[in-house]
Every structure is written in C-alpha cells, then in structure tokens.
Design a protein around this motif. Structure first.
Motif: not given
Length: 44
Positions: A33, A35, A26, A23, A30-31
C-alpha cells in the motif's frame, strides 16, 4: 487483511532504523500500500 513488514537495524548505543511496508492481502493476491522510496536519506 492488512499487515506490516517491519525489518530494522539497531546499533547499540548509537542509532537504529526501521522500514515499514503495509501489505493488503485479498482472495486475489496482495498489494503493497505504501510506495515511499527506500533510498538512503541523511538527515542532519
């Protein structure tokens, strides 16, 4: 900042499995990474 979430299940004397998500955090949120699918896959 990047960190990992790593829940795992372990059966004593048998086997274990761990699933990991990376994860990115920022100032804007959040994102996740990676998948890759989390569907059960049997490997023989």
């Amino acid at each position: 900042m990047i960190f990992s979430i790593e829940p795992g299940v372990y059966l004593t004397g048998d086997f274990g499995v761990r699933i990991e998500d990376l994860v990115l955090v920022t100032e804007d949120g959040c994102e996740v990474l990676n998948h890759y699918t989390k569907e059960l896959q049997v490997v023989k």
